[in-house]
Design an enzyme around this catalytic site. Structure first.
Site, PDB file in Angstrom:
ATOM      1  N   ALA A 124       0.811  -1.216   0.000  1.00 42.45           N
ATOM      2  CA  ALA A 124       0.000   0.000   0.000  1.00 42.45           C
ATOM      3  C   ALA A 124       0.845   1.266   0.000  1.00 42.45           C
ATOM      4  O   ALA A 124       0.317   2.367   0.073  1.00 42.45           O
ATOM      5  CB  ALA A 124      -0.919  -0.002   1.219  1.00 42.45           C
ATOM      6  N   ASN A 190       1.758  -3.456   8.009  1.00 41.84           N
ATOM      7  CA  ASN A 190       2.708  -3.933   7.013  1.00 41.84           C
ATOM      8  C   ASN A 190       3.472  -2.776   6.376  1.00 41.84           C
ATOM      9  O   ASN A 190       4.634  -2.923   6.006  1.00 41.84           O
ATOM     10  CB  ASN A 190       1.991  -4.733   5.922  1.00 41.84           C
ATOM     11  CG  ASN A 190       1.594  -6.126   6.395  1.00 41.84           C
ATOM     12  OD1 ASN A 190       2.352  -6.796   7.077  1.00 41.84           O
ATOM     13  ND2 ASN A 190       0.402  -6.550   6.032  1.00 41.84           N
ATOM     14  N   HIS A 220      -1.765   7.036   4.087  1.00 40.83           N
ATOM     15  CA  HIS A 220      -0.401   6.826   4.557  1.00 40.83           C
ATOM     16  C   HIS A 220       0.416   8.086   4.267  1.00 40.83           C
ATOM     17  O   HIS A 220       0.574   8.473   3.105  1.00 40.83           O
ATOM     18  CB  HIS A 220       0.242   5.624   3.853  1.00 40.83           C
ATOM     19  CG  HIS A 220      -0.612   4.398   3.884  1.00 40.83           C
ATOM     20  ND1 HIS A 220      -0.712   3.587   4.977  1.00 40.83           N
ATOM     21  CD2 HIS A 220      -1.425   3.858   2.936  1.00 40.83           C
ATOM     22  CE1 HIS A 220      -1.531   2.592   4.721  1.00 40.83           C
ATOM     23  NE2 HIS A 220      -1.988   2.739   3.494  1.00 40.83           N
TER      24      HIS A 220
END
Length: 268
Positions: A124, A190, A220
């Site tokens: 991601a 992750n 993010h």
């Protein structure tokens, strides 16, 4: 050219997104095997035409050119070592499991001894190439902040006394380094682990985890400061339709990594 053989470990939301995309590819196309124990309820969801593999012996007989782990941390501990021992390259989706130093060291040792390879996708995350390039900077400061909506943190919010349905203000769930973050939230961090492995290590990546009712997706934010330059990047990923804790882009990252693996041109 014959179709490429790929084995998937597990068949949850990530593999469920990835498999149809692989099967739709042509020239040369892909032949899929799925490693699932005989008692797994996920077997009924595996697309027709995929080989169902009950154990690593059947996986070996299937003869994959690459194995893709998409089954969580337990699969990294149990199935990935066996695949590496067969000399196979393994693309690990659950990178957060590698916060366990003993596990990671054991996987590397097995890969070296057998000729297998550990492959880590960006998942991601964006900007991994920049982080990798500046990892040895003497003044490096690397910060990561995760923002996800209440649906992704429902159980954690209830545990802390919050009602996910009526949450009005952001709640900071965690502040610390990447190793602590991956250990505290093994199914969700992750990205922090990927930054740590690409960059200066788990202890040197600052992490904040925030549940934000205003978040429209899984966001993010990465900040890099060092003598080579600075980077500020923010990515907002749509959650997977089958699992709001997983970004939909993760399966596409795995697809891109697989196609890069087989491509005659590689971007590093």
């Amino acid at each position: 050219m014959s179709r490429r053989r790929i084995a998937l470990i597990g068949f949850g939301s990530i593999a469920g997104d990835l498999a149809p995309a692989l099967l739709a590819r042509t020239a040369p196309g892909y032949e899929l095997g799925v490693l699932l124990p005989p008692e797994s309820e996920s077997r009924v969801r595996v697309p027709e035409g995929c080989a169902l593999l009950a154990d690593c012996e059947e996986l070996r007989a299937f003869g994959p050119e690459i194995v893709v782990e998409a089954a969580g941390h337990e699969a990294v501990r149990k199935s990935v070592p066996q695949c590496l021992a067969l000399g196979l390259p393994v693309l690990i989706s659950s990178i957060g499991a590698l916060h366990d130093e003993a596990l990671f060291a054991g996987l590397v040792k097995t890969a070296k001894a057998s000729g297998g390879r550990i492959l880590l996708p960006s998942g991601a995350l964006g900007g991994v190439d920049y982080v990798r390039a500046v990892r040895d900077a003497t003044s490096l400061a690397l910060r990561y902040e995760s923002h996800k909506p209440p649906a992704a943190w429902r159980e954690e919010l209830v545990k802390r006394g919050h009602d996910p349905a009526t949450l009005a203000e952001p709640v900071t769930l965690f502040r610390g380094n990447a190793r602590e973050a991956a250990a505290t939230y093994p199914l969700n961090l992750n990205v922090a682990a990927a930054l740590a492995l690409a960059g200066p290590g788990f202890e040197k990546v600052e992490v904040a985890v925030i549940c934000d009712p205003a978040a429209r997706g899984n966001s993010h934010a990465i900040t890099v400061d060092c003598e080579y330059g600075t980077m500020r990047t923010e990515i907002t990923n749509a959650p997977s339709p089958s699992n709001p804790k997983t970004s939909w882009i993760v399966s596409r990252s795995l697809l891109a990594a697989i196609e890069q693996y087989f491509s005659p041109v590689m971007m590093l």
